[in-house]
Write a protein that holds these residues in place. Structure first.
Motif, PDB file in Angstrom:
ATOM      1  N   LEU A  82      51.095  42.014  29.735  1.00  0.00           N
ATOM      2  CA  LEU A  82      50.723  41.240  29.103  1.00  0.00           C
ATOM      3  C   LEU A  82      50.095  41.369  27.813  1.00  0.00           C
TER       4      LEU A  82
ATOM      5  N   HIS B  41      49.330  40.387  24.027  1.00  0.00           N
ATOM      6  CA  HIS B  41      48.282  39.167  23.221  1.00  0.00           C
ATOM      7  C   HIS B  41      49.240  38.364  22.019  1.00  0.00           C
TER       8      HIS B  41
ATOM      9  N   PHE C 126      43.511  36.997  27.732  1.00  0.00           N
ATOM     10  CA  PHE C 126      44.606  37.094  29.465  1.00  0.00           C
ATOM     11  C   PHE C 126      43.416  37.301  31.061  1.00  0.00           C
TER      12      PHE C 126
ATOM     13  N   ALA D  56      47.058  45.224  30.140  1.00  0.00           N
ATOM     14  CA  ALA D  56      47.445  44.041  29.005  1.00  0.00           C
ATOM     15  C   ALA D  56      46.615  45.135  28.217  1.00  0.00           C
TER      16      ALA D  56
ATOM     17  N   HIS E 191      52.710  36.173  24.583  1.00  0.00           N
ATOM     18  CA  HIS E 191      51.805  35.002  24.697  1.00  0.00           C
ATOM     19  C   HIS E 191      52.193  34.499  22.835  1.00  0.00           C
TER      20      HIS E 191
ATOM     21  N   MET F 280      46.359  30.269  28.134  1.00  0.00           N
ATOM     22  CA  MET F 280      45.756  31.349  29.605  1.00  0.00           C
ATOM     23  C   MET F 280      44.253  31.258  30.071  1.00  0.00           C
TER      24      MET F 280
END
Length: 241
Positions: free
Chosen positions: A11, A13, A22, A38, A69, A221
């Motif tokens: 993930l 950011h 997240f 992440a 994202h 999210m």
């Protein structure tokens, strides 16, 4: 680093946020039995950030589903070229074309309202007498622009704990577009006031992505973790059938 034989969801950011954005998606993914990572993105520039993320990806044993994202979408567009990346998922993100910068993609569409809320602050460049420029969002305007459907108390915390983005990230051109060779999914945040939703739609359509639209602010999210987790799991299923 994760050592599962199954896919690891990485993930990524975006600007003005960190991996804690997240926090509501990660429990849904881990409850489904997925390995999740992440990392903290340096937010120092598109090329450098992608190189850092690529090093994280290479340390993961097994296939990777790469999720980005916002500005993180631009970063995964480059880092997604790593061999073990099997699929890309964009969340209210920038899907750049080869040779294109964030500024060029955004410039094709009317401003979202973010532009005149940006604050520029100089920072020292290591090993140099020169300075760079950090970009953040005016904290008073952050909740309405970034997190209109997130709880006000949380939005207020996010507004004063932003992770800045170096201004040069807006002008660096993407040397590669991983969506050209990797299956990709895109989520449009239809109520986005940070990125014009048409920027998201255009990039996804150009890339031929499987696309969904969600009535959400930019921080989808936190506002709609169910929809985000569902899209990520769809990408996971596509490579494990």
């Amino acid at each position: 680093m994760p050592r599962s034989t199954g896919p690891t969801v990485v993930l990524v950011h975006g600007a003005f946020a960190d991996a804690s954005s997240f926090a509501r998606v990660i429990p849904e993914l881990t409850a489904a039995g997925l390995e999740v990572l992440a990392p903290a993105v340096p937010n120092r520039g598109l090329i450098d950030d992608a190189a850092y993320l690529a090093s994280v990806i290479r340390a993961v044993e097994g296939p990777v589903i790469l999720v980005g994202h916002s500005y993180g979408g631009a970063v995964i567009t480059l880092a997604g070229a790593e061999d073990n990346v099997r699929a890309l998922v964009y969340l209210a993100g920038y899907a750049l074309e080869e040779g294109e910068s964030l500024g060029e993609l955004q410039g094709r569409f009317p401003d979202s309202g973010l532009a005149d809320a940006l604050v520029q602050t100089p920072f020292p460049l290591p090993g140099s007498a020169g300075t760079g420029t950090d970009v953040t969002v005016d904290p008073e305007r952050f909740p309405a622009l970034f997190a209109a459907d997130v709880e006000p108390a949380l939005a207020a915390v996010l507004a004063v704990s932003q992770r800045p983005l170096a201004a040069r990230a807006f002008t660096e051109a993407a040397p590669v577009a991983a969506w050209r060779t990797k299956p990709s999914w895109g989520l449009v945040a239809a109520a986005d006031r940070t990125i014009n939703p048409d920027v998201e739609r255009y990039g996804y359509e150009r890339a031929g992505m499987t696309t969904v639209e969600v009535d959400s602010s930019h921080l989808v999210m936190l506002a709609r973790p169910d929809a985000v987790a569902a899209l990520i799991q769809e990408a996971v299923r596509s490579i494990t059938r």
